[in-house]
Design a protein around this motif. Structure first.
Motif, short mmCIF file in Angstrom:
data_model
loop_
_atom_site.label_atom_id
_atom_site.label_comp_id
_atom_site.label_asym_id
_atom_site.label_seq_id
_atom_site.Cartn_x
_atom_site.Cartn_y
_atom_site.Cartn_z
N PHE A 183 0.84 -1.19 0.00
CA PHE A 183 0.00 0.00 0.00
C PHE A 183 0.88 1.24 0.00
O PHE A 183 1.97 1.23 0.55
CB PHE A 183 -0.91 0.01 1.23
N GLU A 184 0.38 2.32 -0.62
CA GLU A 184 1.13 3.56 -0.60
C GLU A 184 1.20 4.04 0.84
O GLU A 184 0.30 3.79 1.64
CB GLU A 184 0.50 4.61 -1.51
N ASP A 185 2.30 4.70 1.16
CA ASP A 185 2.50 5.19 2.53
C ASP A 185 1.71 6.49 2.70
O ASP A 185 2.26 7.58 2.66
CB ASP A 185 3.99 5.39 2.82
N GLY A 186 0.42 6.34 2.87
CA GLY A 186 -0.46 7.48 3.12
C GLY A 186 -0.69 7.69 4.60
O GLY A 186 -1.67 8.30 5.00
N GLY A 187 0.20 7.13 5.41
CA GLY A 187 0.07 7.23 6.86
C GLY A 187 -0.47 5.94 7.46
O GLY A 187 -1.05 5.10 6.78
N ARG A 188 -0.23 5.80 8.74
CA ARG A 188 -0.59 4.59 9.49
C ARG A 188 -2.08 4.26 9.37
O ARG A 188 -2.46 3.12 9.13
CB ARG A 188 -0.19 4.80 10.95
N ASP A 189 -2.94 5.27 9.56
CA ASP A 189 -4.39 5.02 9.49
C ASP A 189 -4.80 4.52 8.11
O ASP A 189 -5.62 3.61 7.99
CB ASP A 189 -5.17 6.29 9.84
N HIS A 190 -4.23 5.11 7.07
CA HIS A 190 -4.54 4.70 5.70
C HIS A 190 -4.14 3.24 5.47
O HIS A 190 -4.92 2.45 4.92
CB HIS A 190 -3.83 5.61 4.69
N ILE A 191 -2.93 2.89 5.86
CA ILE A 191 -2.43 1.51 5.65
C ILE A 191 -3.29 0.51 6.42
O ILE A 191 -3.69 -0.52 5.88
CB ILE A 191 -0.94 1.41 6.06
N ARG A 192 -3.63 0.84 7.66
CA ARG A 192 -4.45 -0.08 8.45
C ARG A 192 -5.85 -0.21 7.87
O ARG A 192 -6.40 -1.31 7.80
CB ARG A 192 -4.46 0.36 9.91
N SER A 193 -6.43 0.88 7.42
CA SER A 193 -7.77 0.85 6.82
C SER A 193 -7.77 0.02 5.54
O SER A 193 -8.68 -0.79 5.31
CB SER A 193 -8.23 2.28 6.55
N GLU A 194 -6.76 0.21 4.70
CA GLU A 194 -6.65 -0.57 3.47
C GLU A 194 -6.43 -2.06 3.77
O GLU A 194 -6.92 -2.92 3.04
CB GLU A 194 -5.51 -0.04 2.59
N THR A 195 -5.72 -2.34 4.85
CA THR A 195 -5.50 -3.73 5.26
C THR A 195 -6.81 -4.38 5.67
O THR A 195 -7.12 -5.50 5.26
CB THR A 195 -4.46 -3.79 6.39
N VAL A 196 -7.60 -3.68 6.47
CA VAL A 196 -8.91 -4.20 6.90
C VAL A 196 -9.79 -4.44 5.67
O VAL A 196 -10.40 -5.50 5.52
CB VAL A 196 -9.59 -3.23 7.89
N ARG A 197 -9.85 -3.44 4.78
CA ARG A 197 -10.68 -3.55 3.58
C ARG A 197 -10.26 -4.76 2.74
O ARG A 197 -11.11 -5.57 2.33
CB ARG A 197 -10.54 -2.27 2.74
N THR A 198 -8.97 -4.91 2.51
CA THR A 198 -8.47 -6.00 1.67
C THR A 198 -8.75 -7.36 2.31
O THR A 198 -9.16 -8.30 1.61
CB THR A 198 -6.96 -5.82 1.41
N ALA A 199 -8.56 -7.48 3.62
CA ALA A 199 -8.83 -8.75 4.30
C ALA A 199 -10.30 -9.14 4.16
O ALA A 199 -10.62 -10.31 3.88
CB ALA A 199 -8.44 -8.66 5.77
N LEU A 200 -11.19 -8.18 4.33
CA LEU A 200 -12.62 -8.47 4.20
C LEU A 200 -12.99 -8.87 2.78
O LEU A 200 -13.73 -9.83 2.56
CB LEU A 200 -13.46 -7.27 4.66
N VAL A 201 -12.44 -8.16 1.79
CA VAL A 201 -12.71 -8.49 0.39
C VAL A 201 -12.21 -9.91 0.08
O VAL A 201 -12.90 -10.70 -0.58
CB VAL A 201 -12.08 -7.44 -0.56
N MET A 202 -11.01 -10.24 0.57
CA MET A 202 -10.47 -11.58 0.35
C MET A 202 -11.33 -12.64 1.03
O MET A 202 -11.56 -13.71 0.48
CB MET A 202 -9.03 -11.65 0.87
N GLY A 203 -11.82 -12.32 2.23
CA GLY A 203 -12.70 -13.27 2.94
C GLY A 203 -14.00 -13.50 2.21
O GLY A 203 -14.46 -14.64 2.09
N ILE A 204 -14.60 -12.41 1.70
CA ILE A 204 -15.84 -12.53 0.93
C ILE A 204 -15.61 -13.38 -0.31
O ILE A 204 -16.40 -14.28 -0.64
CB ILE A 204 -16.37 -11.12 0.55
N SER A 205 -14.50 -13.12 -0.99
CA SER A 205 -14.16 -13.89 -2.19
C SER A 205 -13.97 -15.36 -1.89
O SER A 205 -14.44 -16.23 -2.64
CB SER A 205 -12.88 -13.30 -2.80
N ALA A 206 -13.32 -15.67 -0.77
CA ALA A 206 -13.08 -17.06 -0.39
C ALA A 206 -14.38 -17.81 -0.10
O ALA A 206 -14.45 -19.03 -0.24
CB ALA A 206 -12.15 -17.13 0.82
#
Length: 161
Positions: A136-159
């Motif tokens: 993820f682009e280094d848009g700050g800690r909050d951005h990286i953590r938010s993108e991580t949560v979003r990606t994990a959920l999307v991957m879980g839905i896909s699975a």
């Protein structure tokens, strides 16, 4: 407006449709995924537990991540993410686990593991564990953590679809 609550609901709906319990194994997100999921009324019928394993020691004690894995590959690695996800399945009643480990910043990055690097694992009983890397682009800690949560959920839905 954040899409995270909607994604959390979609993940829980997918768990309900499949009749599976879920768990999380979180490092860099510090429990944000499980908090988002359990904010939703009725989540208790789809969620078993969340492991927040910030330190290497907690990854070993709570999830069974091998010391050799951490020594050879580090906490932020495909191997560690895989063992976190699979460990969450072994240590819970869950049939799917979302695991994340990464460098949220602003410190802790290196040339080989820069800030914004996150490894994801989706472990599911009866299925091969899926491991993916994101930078993820280094848009700050909050951005990286938010993108991580979003990606994990999307991957879980896909699975689960």
């Amino acid at each position: 407006m954040s899409v995270l609550p909607e994604l959390a609901q979609d993940f829980l709906d997918a768990c309900k449709r499949q009749g599976v319990l879920a768990a999380t194994a979180e490092s860099c997100t510090g429990g944000q995924i499980i908090a988002l999921l359990t904010d939703i009324p009725g989540a208790s019928s789809m969620i078993d537990c969340g492991f927040v394993t910030y330190s290497n020691e907690s990854k070993q004690k709570m999830l069974g991540v091998k010391a050799e894995t951490l020594e050879a590959n580090g906490a932020v690695s495909a191997e560690t993410a895989r063992e976190m996800g699979e460990g969450a399945l072994k240590k819970s009643r869950a049939e799917i686990a979302l695991a994340v480990t990464g460098v949220a910043g602003p410190d802790g990055g290196s040339e080989e593991k820069p800030v914004g690097l996150v490894w994801f694992a989706i472990a599911r009983k009866g299925h091969p564990t899926r491991v993916e890397k994101r930078q993820f682009e280094d848009g700050g800690r909050d951005h990286i953590r938010s993108e991580t949560v979003r990606t994990a959920l999307v991957m879980g839905i896909s699975a689960l679809s």
